[in-house]
Design a protein around this motif. Structure first.
Motif, mmCIF file in Angstrom:
data_model
loop_
_atom_site.group_PDB
_atom_site.id
_atom_site.type_symbol
_atom_site.label_atom_id
_atom_site.label_comp_id
_atom_site.label_asym_id
_atom_site.label_seq_id
_atom_site.Cartn_x
_atom_site.Cartn_y
_atom_site.Cartn_z
ATOM 1 N N GLY A 1 0.815 -1.211 0.000
ATOM 2 C CA GLY A 1 0.000 0.000 0.000
ATOM 3 C C GLY A 1 0.846 1.256 0.000
ATOM 4 O O GLY A 1 0.502 2.259 -0.626
ATOM 5 N N VAL A 2 1.997 1.211 0.708
ATOM 6 C CA VAL A 2 2.950 2.330 0.743
ATOM 7 C C VAL A 2 4.355 1.747 0.615
ATOM 8 O O VAL A 2 4.704 0.791 1.328
ATOM 9 N N VAL A 3 5.153 2.311 -0.287
ATOM 10 C CA VAL A 3 6.531 1.855 -0.470
ATOM 11 C C VAL A 3 7.465 3.056 -0.420
ATOM 12 O O VAL A 3 7.063 4.201 -0.663
ATOM 13 N N GLN A 4 8.730 2.761 -0.094
ATOM 14 C CA GLN A 4 9.782 3.768 -0.053
ATOM 15 C C GLN A 4 10.858 3.388 -1.060
ATOM 16 O O GLN A 4 11.352 2.260 -1.056
ATOM 17 N N LEU A 5 11.206 4.344 -1.926
ATOM 18 C CA LEU A 5 12.225 4.126 -2.941
ATOM 19 C C LEU A 5 13.394 5.053 -2.668
ATOM 20 O O LEU A 5 13.201 6.242 -2.384
ATOM 21 N N ASP A 6 14.593 4.520 -2.767
ATOM 22 C CA ASP A 6 15.809 5.313 -2.587
ATOM 23 C C ASP A 6 16.126 6.003 -3.901
ATOM 24 O O ASP A 6 16.564 5.373 -4.870
ATOM 25 N N SER A 7 15.867 7.309 -3.946
ATOM 26 C CA SER A 7 16.073 8.044 -5.190
ATOM 27 C C SER A 7 17.538 8.157 -5.571
ATOM 28 O O SER A 7 17.875 8.352 -6.739
ATOM 29 N N GLY A 8 18.436 8.024 -4.603
ATOM 30 C CA GLY A 8 19.861 8.144 -4.894
ATOM 31 C C GLY A 8 20.463 6.893 -5.489
ATOM 32 O O GLY A 8 21.586 6.924 -5.986
ATOM 33 N N LYS A 9 19.760 5.776 -5.415
ATOM 34 C CA LYS A 9 20.266 4.525 -5.958
ATOM 35 C C LYS A 9 19.355 4.065 -7.074
ATOM 36 O O LYS A 9 18.138 3.982 -6.919
ATOM 37 N N LYS B 1 19.386 1.090 -8.580
ATOM 38 C CA LYS B 1 18.995 -0.319 -8.500
ATOM 39 C C LYS B 1 18.791 -0.766 -7.056
ATOM 40 O O LYS B 1 19.231 -1.823 -6.648
ATOM 41 N N SER B 2 18.127 0.051 -6.281
ATOM 42 C CA SER B 2 17.857 -0.323 -4.887
ATOM 43 C C SER B 2 16.494 -1.004 -4.803
ATOM 44 O O SER B 2 15.560 -0.672 -5.541
ATOM 45 N N ASP B 3 16.401 -1.953 -3.895
ATOM 46 C CA ASP B 3 15.128 -2.637 -3.695
ATOM 47 C C ASP B 3 14.173 -1.721 -2.935
ATOM 48 O O ASP B 3 14.567 -1.066 -1.962
ATOM 49 N N PRO B 4 12.925 -1.662 -3.334
ATOM 50 C CA PRO B 4 11.954 -0.820 -2.613
ATOM 51 C C PRO B 4 11.667 -1.396 -1.229
ATOM 52 O O PRO B 4 11.707 -2.618 -1.015
ATOM 53 N N THR B 5 11.406 -0.523 -0.313
ATOM 54 C CA THR B 5 11.047 -0.921 1.043
ATOM 55 C C THR B 5 9.546 -0.805 1.201
ATOM 56 O O THR B 5 8.972 0.278 1.006
ATOM 57 N N VAL B 6 8.904 -1.904 1.532
ATOM 58 C CA VAL B 6 7.452 -1.906 1.735
ATOM 59 C C VAL B 6 7.164 -1.421 3.160
ATOM 60 O O VAL B 6 7.587 -2.042 4.137
#
Length: 278
Positions: free
Chosen positions: A88-96, A98-103
């Motif tokens: 429902g909500v995810v966090q993406l590392d904009s600086g990387k 190919k980083s895996d999203p954090t749920v």
């Protein structure tokens, strides 16, 4: 009455079962919110979710920066945020790149609390913390507030509270008109009567005009419906207004009927020139 037992009986039985289930639930999930699974199914929470139907099937994003770190948060109501199943909500590392999203939270573990002009949505069972909050699962709290002035819904990240041993959370805010209560009508009874009266008058004038012109064949002012009657009413109204409102002096009736009302003519002065001696 004869019942067909070759197939009608089971069909009727299943229809009855479905109707009983629907009647027992009281409130049904709408198309946009049916994917959300409440931790404890209740009528009140389902009603709150249904209020958010206009926000369904949309991704809302917000970007935060802290020094060199930059994160993008994606929220979707009862749908796969950023295309991640169940998230429902995810966090993406904009600086990387190919980083895996954090749920942060799943819409399959939802709580919904609502007021007159706000809704608080809670997604639980996100990814576990690595070293904070006793390594418990993440939780997202989305505060949706009423704002009729905005044209597009705007989301922002308020804080990530992870400086505690348990019950940490991410707090997001979303301003939207979807949770605003309906506006009450302030039209008075007198206004309603006037509107109905004007509508009836318009129908009367238009219908009468068409009848006089197309059926009777009238021309000019005669096309006005009941023209003679309204002219007479106008004349009588004008006479009444003239009688009541004019302030000019009117000729008063004489006190005795025997007296004439015409002014008396002045009699010519008698000349006595003939009495003078010549």
């Amino acid at each position: 009455m004869k019942v067909n037992h070759q197939g009608g009986g089971p069909f009727l039985l299943w229809t009855l079962v479905v109707q009983l289930v629907l009647c027992g639930s009281g409130v049904y999930a709408t198309d946009g919110t049916k994917k959300c699974k409440l931790l404890t199914e209740s009528v009140s929470e389902r009603e709150v979710l249904n209020r958010l139907e206009p926000l369904a099937h949309k991704n809302f994003t917000a970007v935060t920066k802290n020094g060199s770190e930059s994160y993008t948060y994606v929220f979707q109501l009862c749908g796969d945020a950023a295309g991640i199943p169940g998230a429902g909500v995810v966090q993406l590392d904009s600086g990387k790149t190919k980083s895996d999203p954090t749920v942060i939270g799943l819409y399959t573990a939802t709580q919904a609390i609502g007021g007159s002009d706000w809704v608080m949505l809670i997604y639980r069972d996100g990814d576990k913390y690595d070293a904070h909050c006793s390594k418990e699962t993440r939780k997202a709290i989305i505060m949706i507030s009423c704002d009729r002035r905005i044209t597009s819904d705007q989301m922002k990240v308020v804080l990530e509270d992870r400086q505690r041993t348990q019950d940490c959370f991410y707090l997001l805010e979303l301003d939207s008109s979807a949770v605003c209560p309906p506006l009450e009508s302030h039209i008075s009874t007198g206004s309603i009567i006037l509107i109905i009266g004007f509508c009836l008058l318009a129908v009367y004038l238009m219908g009468g005009f068409l009848y006089q012109r197309l059926i009777v064949g009238a021309k000019g002012m005669e096309q006005f419906p009941n023209y003679t009657f309204w002219v007479e009413v106008g004349n009588l109204t004008a006479d009444g207004c003239d009688f009541v409102c004019r302030s000019r002096n009117r000729e008063e009736a004489p006190a005795y009927s025997g007296l004439a009302t015409e002014p008396l003519e002045e009699e010519p002065e008698e000349r006595d020139d003939y009495l003078l001696p010549m």
